[in-house]
Design a protein around this motif. Structure first.
Motif, PDB file in Angstrom:
ATOM      1  N   LEU A 110      42.964 -15.212  25.176  1.00  0.00           N
ATOM      2  CA  LEU A 110      42.364 -14.871  23.915  1.00  0.00           C
ATOM      3  C   LEU A 110      43.380 -14.425  22.724  1.00  0.00           C
ATOM      4  O   LEU A 110      42.994 -14.143  21.791  1.00  0.00           O
ATOM      5  CB  LEU A 110      42.652 -13.395  23.821  1.00  0.00           C
ATOM      6  CG  LEU A 110      41.919 -12.569  25.167  1.00  0.00           C
ATOM      7  CD1 LEU A 110      41.736 -11.090  25.845  1.00  0.00           C
ATOM      8  CD2 LEU A 110      40.045 -12.822  24.764  1.00  0.00           C
ATOM      9  N   GLY A 111      44.462 -15.437  22.978  1.00  0.00           N
ATOM     10  CA  GLY A 111      45.243 -16.115  21.533  1.00  0.00           C
ATOM     11  C   GLY A 111      46.930 -15.468  21.412  1.00  0.00           C
ATOM     12  O   GLY A 111      47.163 -16.210  20.918  1.00  0.00           O
ATOM     13  N   ALA A 112      46.790 -14.633  23.001  1.00  0.00           N
ATOM     14  CA  ALA A 112      48.771 -14.444  23.097  1.00  0.00           C
ATOM     15  C   ALA A 112      49.275 -15.807  22.990  1.00  0.00           C
ATOM     16  O   ALA A 112      49.258 -16.760  24.226  1.00  0.00           O
ATOM     17  CB  ALA A 112      48.661 -13.171  23.592  1.00  0.00           C
ATOM     18  N   THR A 113      50.543 -15.792  22.078  1.00  0.00           N
ATOM     19  CA  THR A 113      51.628 -16.993  23.431  1.00  0.00           C
ATOM     20  C   THR A 113      52.617 -16.361  24.562  1.00  0.00           C
ATOM     21  O   THR A 113      53.152 -15.287  23.874  1.00  0.00           O
ATOM     22  CB  THR A 113      52.202 -17.214  21.990  1.00  0.00           C
ATOM     23  OG1 THR A 113      51.791 -16.981  21.020  1.00  0.00           O
ATOM     24  CG2 THR A 113      53.390 -18.370  22.460  1.00  0.00           C
ATOM     25  N   VAL A 114      52.540 -16.959  25.399  1.00  0.00           N
ATOM     26  CA  VAL A 114      53.073 -16.257  26.194  1.00  0.00           C
ATOM     27  C   VAL A 114      54.105 -17.415  26.952  1.00  0.00           C
ATOM     28  O   VAL A 114      54.279 -18.546  27.132  1.00  0.00           O
ATOM     29  CB  VAL A 114      52.445 -16.006  27.880  1.00  0.00           C
ATOM     30  CG1 VAL A 114      52.929 -15.466  29.123  1.00  0.00           C
ATOM     31  CG2 VAL A 114      50.783 -15.462  27.122  1.00  0.00           C
ATOM     32  N   VAL A 115      55.848 -16.094  26.953  1.00  0.00           N
ATOM     33  CA  VAL A 115      56.071 -16.511  27.830  1.00  0.00           C
ATOM     34  C   VAL A 115      56.815 -16.448  29.227  1.00  0.00           C
ATOM     35  O   VAL A 115      56.767 -14.864  28.975  1.00  0.00           O
ATOM     36  CB  VAL A 115      57.489 -16.954  26.869  1.00  0.00           C
ATOM     37  CG1 VAL A 115      59.338 -17.569  27.323  1.00  0.00           C
ATOM     38  CG2 VAL A 115      57.359 -17.287  25.695  1.00  0.00           C
ATOM     39  N   ILE A 116      57.486 -17.032  30.197  1.00  0.00           N
ATOM     40  CA  ILE A 116      56.682 -15.843  31.563  1.00  0.00           C
ATOM     41  C   ILE A 116      58.694 -16.676  31.739  1.00  0.00           C
ATOM     42  O   ILE A 116      58.737 -18.030  32.006  1.00  0.00           O
ATOM     43  CB  ILE A 116      56.310 -16.413  32.274  1.00  0.00           C
ATOM     44  CG1 ILE A 116      54.943 -15.549  31.864  1.00  0.00           C
ATOM     45  CG2 ILE A 116      56.884 -15.900  33.497  1.00  0.00           C
ATOM     46  CD1 ILE A 116      53.792 -15.747  32.460  1.00  0.00           C
ATOM     47  N   ALA A 117      59.657 -15.850  32.259  1.00  0.00           N
ATOM     48  CA  ALA A 117      60.878 -16.520  32.618  1.00  0.00           C
ATOM     49  C   ALA A 117      60.914 -15.803  34.646  1.00  0.00           C
ATOM     50  O   ALA A 117      60.476 -14.700  35.089  1.00  0.00           O
ATOM     51  CB  ALA A 117      61.947 -15.000  32.594  1.00  0.00           C
ATOM     52  N   THR A 118      60.916 -17.247  34.273  1.00  0.00           N
ATOM     53  CA  THR A 118      61.011 -16.575  36.130  1.00  0.00           C
ATOM     54  C   THR A 118      62.189 -17.746  37.703  1.00  0.00           C
ATOM     55  O   THR A 118      62.778 -18.623  36.830  1.00  0.00           O
ATOM     56  CB  THR A 118      59.628 -17.114  37.319  1.00  0.00           C
ATOM     57  OG1 THR A 118      59.829 -16.956  38.256  1.00  0.00           O
ATOM     58  CG2 THR A 118      59.230 -18.965  36.950  1.00  0.00           C
ATOM     59  N   HIS A 119      63.093 -16.992  38.313  1.00  0.00           N
ATOM     60  CA  HIS A 119      63.372 -18.214  39.328  1.00  0.00           C
ATOM     61  C   HIS A 119      62.794 -18.752  40.442  1.00  0.00           C
ATOM     62  O   HIS A 119      63.146 -19.943  40.914  1.00  0.00           O
ATOM     63  CB  HIS A 119      64.245 -17.003  40.389  1.00  0.00           C
ATOM     64  CG  HIS A 119      65.224 -15.973  39.565  1.00  0.00           C
ATOM     65  ND1 HIS A 119      65.694 -15.106  39.058  1.00  0.00           N
ATOM     66  CD2 HIS A 119      67.237 -16.822  39.506  1.00  0.00           C
ATOM     67  CE1 HIS A 119      66.503 -14.487  38.303  1.00  0.00           C
ATOM     68  NE2 HIS A 119      67.687 -15.585  38.657  1.00  0.00           N
ATOM     69  N   ASP A 120      61.448 -18.388  40.003  1.00  0.00           N
ATOM     70  CA  ASP A 120      60.408 -19.153  41.280  1.00  0.00           C
ATOM     71  C   ASP A 120      59.864 -20.658  40.800  1.00  0.00           C
ATOM     72  O   ASP A 120      58.667 -20.728  39.951  1.00  0.00           O
ATOM     73  CB  ASP A 120      59.396 -17.929  41.784  1.00  0.00           C
ATOM     74  CG  ASP A 120      58.460 -18.965  42.509  1.00  0.00           C
ATOM     75  OD1 ASP A 120      58.793 -20.115  43.356  1.00  0.00           O
ATOM     76  OD2 ASP A 120      57.906 -18.346  43.218  1.00  0.00           O
ATOM     77  N   ASN A 121      60.345 -21.340  41.347  1.00  0.00           N
ATOM     78  CA  ASN A 121      60.397 -23.235  40.656  1.00  0.00           C
ATOM     79  C   ASN A 121      58.937 -22.966  40.892  1.00  0.00           C
ATOM     80  O   ASN A 121      58.007 -24.121  40.052  1.00  0.00           O
ATOM     81  CB  ASN A 121      61.446 -23.713  40.713  1.00  0.00           C
ATOM     82  CG  ASN A 121      62.767 -23.903  40.348  1.00  0.00           C
ATOM     83  OD1 ASN A 121      63.023 -23.196  38.934  1.00  0.00           O
ATOM     84  ND2 ASN A 121      63.909 -24.024  40.424  1.00  0.00           N
ATOM     85  N   ALA A 122      59.085 -23.332  41.785  1.00  0.00           N
ATOM     86  CA  ALA A 122      57.549 -23.556  42.407  1.00  0.00           C
ATOM     87  C   ALA A 122      56.018 -22.957  42.257  1.00  0.00           C
ATOM     88  O   ALA A 122      55.505 -23.927  41.231  1.00  0.00           O
ATOM     89  CB  ALA A 122      57.092 -22.923  44.196  1.00  0.00           C
ATOM     90  N   LEU A 123      56.228 -21.877  41.191  1.00  0.00           N
ATOM     91  CA  LEU A 123      55.661 -21.049  40.619  1.00  0.00           C
ATOM     92  C   LEU A 123      54.975 -21.376  39.689  1.00  0.00           C
ATOM     93  O   LEU A 123      54.155 -22.004  39.382  1.00  0.00           O
ATOM     94  CB  LEU A 123      55.733 -19.379  40.927  1.00  0.00           C
ATOM     95  CG  LEU A 123      54.960 -18.819  39.385  1.00  0.00           C
ATOM     96  CD1 LEU A 123      53.271 -18.945  39.602  1.00  0.00           C
ATOM     97  CD2 LEU A 123      55.945 -17.892  38.992  1.00  0.00           C
TER      98      LEU A 123
END
Lengths: 304, 235
Positions: B202-215
């Motif tokens: 819908l237009g949002a810019t998303v940044v997701i921090a994770t330890h899960d490299n596989a994900l």
């Protein structure tokens, strides 16, 4: 602001009448302590206001009594008895505009006045001056100059004491009492303000997590300050109410115990004095609101 | 876990939501926790941010959600230079950002409903206007029966879902999530990721921090990797 439907339509949720919870937690031990401190200060401020009013009334009464009377000491001429001179002075003064009544102070009454000070033994041998007491009209009392002029025109040698020195002392004492009451009021108001400032600072520190979330969610400093302002205005208003009711209760008991004197002649409390406490909750709430808002905005500026 | 992909989300956006140039960040006199960061997040992009513990992920996220300002370099958000933002500008900028904190940071004295509604309330919304939207989103994240519950009574997974609901509630233009699926089961993680993807679509810019490299790798989305304060790769 609305978000688009994602997947569900839940019309039963509409108009559910939910009321949003307060942005600051309601229960707070500091609020109870603050309310107690502010209530005590409000009580003192109310007592000071009522005391000032009653003291002012006492001073006004004394001043009115002093203004309404004069005492004339008559010195008889060689060919005239003291009693005759005093009677002539009373007659003369009775005709002066602004004099309601002038009467010779009988020796018995003069002795009665002196007896508590001098005792019984020497009164008989004491040469007591011939005095005339003058009661002045309330609307336009004659002054000492008019009385002196009338006595001189009648050929009387007399000294007029219009109680001016005592009047000045009473009026000065009344002013000092009023100033002291004002200072007590200002001091208690300042102490209450300081209590709110300290409580707000403690509240901000204790609720830093809440404030950070509010700020990061886009709340302006004014919004956050408004939250604290409402909270402390409410607490201070409540404290003001408690303090005012307590002060009014104590004053009412004093008034009842004091009978017709009010409480004592020096502090003639009137029932109308109890009305003086009525603005207290509003004043306390305003003080709390201003102090909390100022402190919050100042601290938030420091946090930014 | 696979994340639903959408070709719209990977199309080249026209404007940058985030632009960092030579950015450094230090706390007090301590050594820099972020060094020489150059980063551009175009509008409508979807990035993962990975890195070991202490690599600077949280600090970078703080810069992005305006909880910190760079100590050197230039940071621009929504085209505006962060260091030039006044105290009046910050709240309005922050309303365009939704944040999912790793530690949730829910308000314990508010119900789940009121927590989720917080951004709308702060933006001046009235309860009767947003009640349906909040209820719907809470239902979507599986908290339909927990709307009146207080955070201390919620499980870790429920708290995380509530934190996500709060972050996306006001349809922010930039969504920043720190380990947003760390406390939920696999099915719920997929469901929550789908929410991020939907909002990205819908237009949002998303940044997701994770330890899960596989994900991050399996998502097919660009991955940013931080290593001891330096941005090593922007794929």
């Amino acid at each position: 602001m609305r978000i688009p439907r994602l997947s569900l339509d839940l019309p039963w949720m509409r108009g559910s009448g939910r009321r949003p919870g307060p942005l600051l937690p309601l229960e707070d031990a500091r609020s109870a302590a603050l309310i107690f401190v502010m209530a005590a200060l409000a009580f003192l401020a109310c007592m000071a206001a009522m005391g000032a009013s009653a003291g002012g009334r006492a001073a006004e009464g004394w001043a009115r009594d002093l203004r309404g009377e004069a005492t004339v000491q008559v010195r008889p001429r060689a060919d005239e008895t003291p009693a005759a001179a005093a009677a002539r002075a009373a007659e003369t003064l009775g005709g002066v505009p602004g004099v309601e009544e002038a009467a010779v102070l009988e020796r018995e009454r003069a002795e009665a006045l002196l007896r508590p000070w001098l005792g019984e033994a020497i009164l008989e041998d004491l040469p007591i001056p011939q005095l005339v007491t003058v009661r002045l009209t309330e609307a336009a009392p004659a002054d000492a100059r008019a009385l002196n002029r009338a006595l001189a025109e009648a050929g009387l040698d007399a000294v007029v004491d219009d109680h001016g020195r005592w009047l000045a002392d009473v009026e000065r004492a009344a002013r000092v009492a009023g100033l002291i009451a004002l200072m007590v009021f200002l001091l208690t108001a300042a102490a209450a303000g300081a209590a709110v400032v300290f409580a707000t600072r403690a509240g901000l520190e204790a609720r830093r997590d809440v404030i950070e979330i509010l700020s990061l969610s886009g709340a302006t400093d004014r919004t956050v300050a408004g939250v604290f302002q409402r909270r402390f205005a409410l607490a201070a208003g409540l404290a003001g109410l408690y303090g005012a009711v307590a002060a009014a209760g104590v004053a009412a008991l004093m008034r009842l115990a004091g009978g017709s004197d009010g409480f004592t002649p020096a502090l003639p409390l009137a029932w109308s004095d109890l009305l003086l406490v009525s603005p207290c909750p509003l004043v306390a709430a305003s003080l709390g609101a201003v102090a909390a808002r100022w402190t919050t905005l100042r601290l938030l500026k420091g946090m930014a | 876990m696979s994340i639903p992909n959408d070709p719209l989300a990977t199309s080249r956006p026209e404007t940058a939501v985030v632009q960092l140039e030579g950015v450094g960040l230090r706390y007090g006199d301590a050594p820099e926790v972020l060094r020489d960061i150059d980063l551009t997040l175009p509008k409508g992009s979807f990035h993962f941010l990975t890195g070991a513990s202490g690599a600077g992920k949280s600090s970078l996220l703080k810069l992005l959600y305006l909880a910190a300002r760079p100590t050197r370099g230039t940071a621009r958000l929504f085209g505006r230079t962060v260091s030039a933002l006044g105290s009046q500008d910050l709240p309005l900028m922050r309303r365009r950002i939704g944040v999912v904190f790793q530690e949730f940071r829910l308000l314990d004295h508010l119900t789940a409903f009121d927590n989720a509604a917080l951004p709308l309330r702060i933006a001046g919304g009235r309860a009767r206007d947003y009640a349906a939207d909040v209820a719907e989103l809470l239902t979507w994240v599986g908290l339909r029966d927990r709307m009146d519950a207080y955070p201390p009574t919620l499980s870790g997974g429920e708290k995380q879902r509530l934190a996500i609901a709060r972050a996306v509630m006001a349809r922010p233009e930039l969504i920043i999530a720190d380990e947003p699926t760390g406390s939920v089961d696999q099915d719920m993680a997929v469901r929550l990721m789908r929410l991020f993807v939907e909002l990205n679509r819908l237009g949002a810019t998303v940044v997701i921090a994770t330890h899960d490299n596989a994900l991050a790798r399996q998502s097919g989305r660009p991955v940013l990797r931080l290593d001891r304060g330096r941005l090593m790769r922007e794929a």
